[in-house]
Design a protein around this motif. Structure first.
Motif, PDB file in Angstrom:
ATOM      1  N   GLN A  17      -8.988   2.303   4.275  1.00 50.26           N
ATOM      2  CA  GLN A  17      -7.962   2.759   5.225  1.00 50.26           C
ATOM      3  C   GLN A  17      -6.753   3.185   4.411  1.00 50.26           C
ATOM      4  OE1 GLN A  17      -5.282   1.110   8.913  1.00 50.26           O
ATOM      5  NE2 GLN A  17      -6.305  -0.438   7.726  1.00 50.26           N
ATOM      6  N   ASP A  18      -6.057   4.201   4.863  1.00 50.66           N
ATOM      7  CA  ASP A  18      -4.753   4.656   4.350  1.00 50.66           C
ATOM      8  C   ASP A  18      -4.810   5.989   3.622  1.00 50.66           C
ATOM      9  OD1 ASP A  18      -3.396   2.443   5.322  1.00 50.66           O
ATOM     10  OD2 ASP A  18      -3.477   1.351   3.430  1.00 50.66           O
TER      11      ASP A  18
ATOM     12  N   PHE B  14      -7.446  -5.302  13.109  1.00 50.96           N
ATOM     13  CA  PHE B  14      -8.437  -4.464  12.406  1.00 50.96           C
ATOM     14  C   PHE B  14      -9.789  -5.179  12.406  1.00 50.96           C
ATOM     15  CE2 PHE B  14      -4.776  -3.059   9.359  1.00 50.96           C
ATOM     16  CZ  PHE B  14      -4.404  -2.021  10.187  1.00 50.96           C
TER      17      PHE B  14
ATOM     18  N   LYS C 156      -3.854   7.876   8.421  1.00 48.79           N
ATOM     19  CA  LYS C 156      -2.746   7.571   9.338  1.00 48.79           C
ATOM     20  C   LYS C 156      -1.540   8.250   8.688  1.00 48.79           C
ATOM     21  CE  LYS C 156      -2.742   3.047   9.067  1.00 48.79           C
ATOM     22  NZ  LYS C 156      -2.526   1.619   9.356  1.00 48.79           N
TER      23      LYS C 156
ATOM     24  N   ASN D  23       1.306   3.720   1.926  1.00 50.34           N
ATOM     25  CA  ASN D  23       2.004   4.126   3.149  1.00 50.34           C
ATOM     26  C   ASN D  23       3.414   3.532   3.214  1.00 50.34           C
ATOM     27  OD1 ASN D  23       0.474   1.696   3.372  1.00 50.34           O
ATOM     28  ND2 ASN D  23       0.737   1.688   5.574  1.00 50.34           N
ATOM     29  N   TRP D  24       3.573   2.305   2.700  1.00 51.66           N
ATOM     30  CA  TRP D  24       4.904   1.678   2.732  1.00 51.66           C
ATOM     31  C   TRP D  24       5.825   2.334   1.715  1.00 51.66           C
ATOM     32  CZ3 TRP D  24       5.482  -0.587   7.038  1.00 51.66           C
ATOM     33  CH2 TRP D  24       4.439  -1.295   7.619  1.00 51.66           C
TER      34      TRP D  24
ATOM     35  N   ASP E  31       0.227 -10.609   8.772  1.00 52.85           N
ATOM     36  CA  ASP E  31       0.340  -9.256   9.319  1.00 52.85           C
ATOM     37  C   ASP E  31      -0.489  -9.192  10.601  1.00 52.85           C
ATOM     38  OD1 ASP E  31       0.067  -6.596   9.958  1.00 52.85           O
ATOM     39  OD2 ASP E  31      -0.675  -5.952   7.996  1.00 52.85           O
TER      40      ASP E  31
ATOM     41  N   ASN F 168      -8.681  -1.999   3.822  1.00 49.51           N
ATOM     42  CA  ASN F 168      -7.883  -0.851   3.362  1.00 49.51           C
ATOM     43  C   ASN F 168      -8.336  -0.387   1.985  1.00 49.51           C
ATOM     44  OD1 ASN F 168      -6.560  -2.428   1.420  1.00 49.51           O
ATOM     45  ND2 ASN F 168      -4.522  -2.200   2.322  1.00 49.51           N
TER      46      ASN F 168
ATOM     47  N   ASP G  46       4.538  -0.033  12.862  1.00 51.28           N
ATOM     48  CA  ASP G  46       3.200  -0.240  12.282  1.00 51.28           C
ATOM     49  C   ASP G  46       2.635  -1.639  12.538  1.00 51.28           C
ATOM     50  OD1 ASP G  46       1.210   1.185  10.105  1.00 51.28           O
ATOM     51  OD2 ASP G  46       1.285  -0.988   9.866  1.00 51.28           O
ATOM     52  N   ARG G  47       3.446  -2.670  12.322  1.00 57.76           N
ATOM     53  CA  ARG G  47       3.003  -4.053  12.525  1.00 57.76           C
ATOM     54  C   ARG G  47       3.780  -4.664  13.689  1.00 57.76           C
ATOM     55  NH1 ARG G  47       3.109  -6.203   6.217  1.00 57.76           N
ATOM     56  NH2 ARG G  47       1.401  -4.906   5.484  1.00 57.76           N
TER      57      ARG G  47
ATOM     58  N   SER H 159       0.863  -1.184   0.000  1.00 55.64           N
ATOM     59  CA  SER H 159       0.000   0.000   0.000  1.00 55.64           C
ATOM     60  C   SER H 159       0.899   1.234   0.000  1.00 55.64           C
ATOM     61  CB  SER H 159      -0.966  -0.012   1.196  1.00 55.64           C
ATOM     62  OG  SER H 159      -0.290  -0.343   2.383  1.00 55.64           O
TER      63      SER H 159
ATOM     64  N   TRP I  69      -2.359  -9.271   1.213  1.00 57.87           N
ATOM     65  CA  TRP I  69      -3.011  -7.972   1.007  1.00 57.87           C
ATOM     66  C   TRP I  69      -3.147  -7.663  -0.494  1.00 57.87           C
ATOM     67  CZ3 TRP I  69      -5.301  -4.920   4.633  1.00 57.87           C
ATOM     68  CH2 TRP I  69      -4.886  -4.983   5.961  1.00 57.87           C
TER      69      TRP I  69
HETATM   70  C1  BGC Z   1      -1.056  -1.321   7.522  1.00 61.15           C
HETATM   71  C2  BGC Z   1      -2.136  -0.749   6.633  1.00 61.15           C
HETATM   72  C3  BGC Z   1      -1.962  -1.257   5.215  1.00 61.15           C
HETATM   73  C4  BGC Z   1      -1.736  -2.757   5.158  1.00 61.15           C
HETATM   74  C5  BGC Z   1      -1.381  -3.251   3.774  1.00 61.15           C
HETATM   75  C6  BGC Z   1      -1.070  -2.803   7.391  1.00 61.15           C
HETATM   76  O1  BGC Z   1      -0.179  -3.405   8.244  1.00 61.15           O
HETATM   77  O2  BGC Z   1      -1.284  -0.914   8.862  1.00 61.15           O
HETATM   78  O3  BGC Z   1      -2.069   0.651   6.681  1.00 61.15           O
HETATM   79  O4  BGC Z   1      -3.093  -0.943   4.449  1.00 61.15           O
HETATM   80  O5  BGC Z   1      -0.738  -3.126   6.035  1.00 61.15           O
HETATM   81  O6  BGC Z   1      -0.185  -2.715   3.315  1.00 61.15           O
END
Ligand code: BGC
Length: 363
Positions: free
Chosen positions: A276-277, A189, A297, A54-55, A183, A252, A130-131, A52, A223
């Motif tokens: 989400q994201d 979630f 986030k 964010n990464w 994850d 997400n 994050d994880r 995603s 994912w």
């Molecule tokens: C993150 C999410 C993200 C997902 C897939 C999760 O661990 O917290 O923000 O959508 O990973 O990358």
């Protein structure tokens, strides 16, 4: 009284340590090394595959934030084909190179135990980013947005969105999706969302027509958008030939867009779907009402917090935390940031500190 007693104990402990000349590293919490480390030291960051936006953002932000804080950065991503072995060898190599802190966004939080054990033995501090890293004592800190709260916000939004979109209905047909089982965030979630949805399922307000309500039935391997789209296609074929689908819990934005793709190919585009994201591709969908909500986030904030922790550790202190999170074998000192719910109504306001995202609300 209690406060005084604690303070006295703490003073005595510090005096003892000073006398014995030991490090105050605690075997129990493992929360850092009182001796600190020098500017210029190596900080390792191991990120998962780019599932995603964010990464993708995190990598560049980490490189510059680590350098701005006066350290040397080694930022690595896992590849898509062998992400777990990639992360294992990247973390081992950071340890060998003498990294003082290793920040890990795990592809699979349960499969890095050996590598973080070695990292700790070599004197590094391990921060889960994050994880969570699960079933290991060798994680010192966890920094994340409150994942359970993310799920609660998604569950509540699905319910609110259904009531608002279909005012004439009193029961709604929905399907549930969750993220990748490796994850640790994915079940969190889902559990947060189900804390809101399950009572409504039991009351009959919500009906999961497929009957698939267990995490293992609804999870989405890696994912991957394609996996969610395939499952949605199958669910529609098997359950919704002559039945309305009203809403979908999506964990997400990437998966929300895949689900929207599937429902629109099936001629059922009018659903309430969560996300989400705050991904750039989803914001226009939120503004046009196709995706009901997302979560903001701010990755810049999360990276900054991880680097603030690193700086505190370098100065010989412990990093600030707000709570602890149980990872199966340890209560990991944790700093949680607050996730923000975003719908069409508050998007411009929610993104006003982020011009790129704010601009997308005005197109
Ligand atoms: C993150 C999410 C993200 C997902 C897939 C999760 O661990 O917290 O923000 O959508 O990973 O990358």
């Amino acid at each position: 009284m209690r406060k005084i007693a604690l303070t006295t104990t703490a003073v005595a402990a510090v005096a003892l340590l000073a006398l014995s000349g030991c490090s105050s590293r605690s075997a129990d919490t493992g929360s850092g090394d009182a001796s600190g480390f020098e500017k210029g030291s190596l900080i390792g960051v191991a990120l998962p595959d780019k599932t995603s936006e964010n990464w993708v953002l995190a990598g560049d932000l980490f490189t510059s934030a680590i350098e701005d804080a006066g350290f040397k950065a080694d930022v690595q991503y896992a590849g898509q084909s062998t992400p777990v072995p990639d992360q294992q060898s990247q973390i081992s190599s950071m340890t060998t190179k003498g990294a003082k802190v290793i920040i890990i966004g795990a592809k699979d939080g349960g499969q890095l135990g050996t590598q973080v054990k070695d990292a700790k033995a070599a004197g590094a501090t391990v921060i889960a980013y994050d994880r969570l890293l699960t079933d290991t004592k060798d994680v010192d800190y966890y920094v994340a947005f409150d994942n359970y709260k993310v799920g609660e916000l998604q569950g509540q939004a699905l319910l609110d969105g259904l009531k608002a979109k279909f005012p004439d209905k009193s029961t709604y047909n929905i399907e549930l999706f969750a993220g990748d089982p490796g994850d640790a965030n994915a079940p969190t979630f889902f559990d947060g969302a189900m804390s809101v949805l399950k009572p409504e399922i039991e009351k009959g307000t919500l009906k999961v027509v497929s009957g698939q309500t267990e995490f293992k039935q609804v999870s989405t391997k890696d994912w991957l958008a394609q996996n969610a789209q395939n499952r949605m296609d199958t669910l529609i074929q098997g359950n919704y030939a002559s039945t309305d689908l009203d809403g979908v819990l999506s964990p997400n934005d990437t998966l929300a867009r895949a689900i929207l793709q599937s429902v629109s190919s099936a001629g059922k585009p009018d659903i309430v779907v969560t996300g989400q994201d705050s991904e750039e591709a989803s914001i226009p969908l939120i503004m046009s009402g196709k995706q009901y909500m997302t979560i903001y986030k701010d990755t810049r904030e999360l990276v900054k917090k991880a680097i603030d922790m690193t700086t505190q550790l370098s100065e010989g202190g412990k990093a600030d935390t707000t709570t602890t999170t149980d990872n199966g074998v340890k209560k990991v000192p944790t700093y949680y940031l607050d996730p923000v719910i975003v719908t069409k109504d508050n998007a411009a306001e929610a993104y006003k500190n982020n011009p790129d995202l704010e601009a997308l609300t005005k197109q």
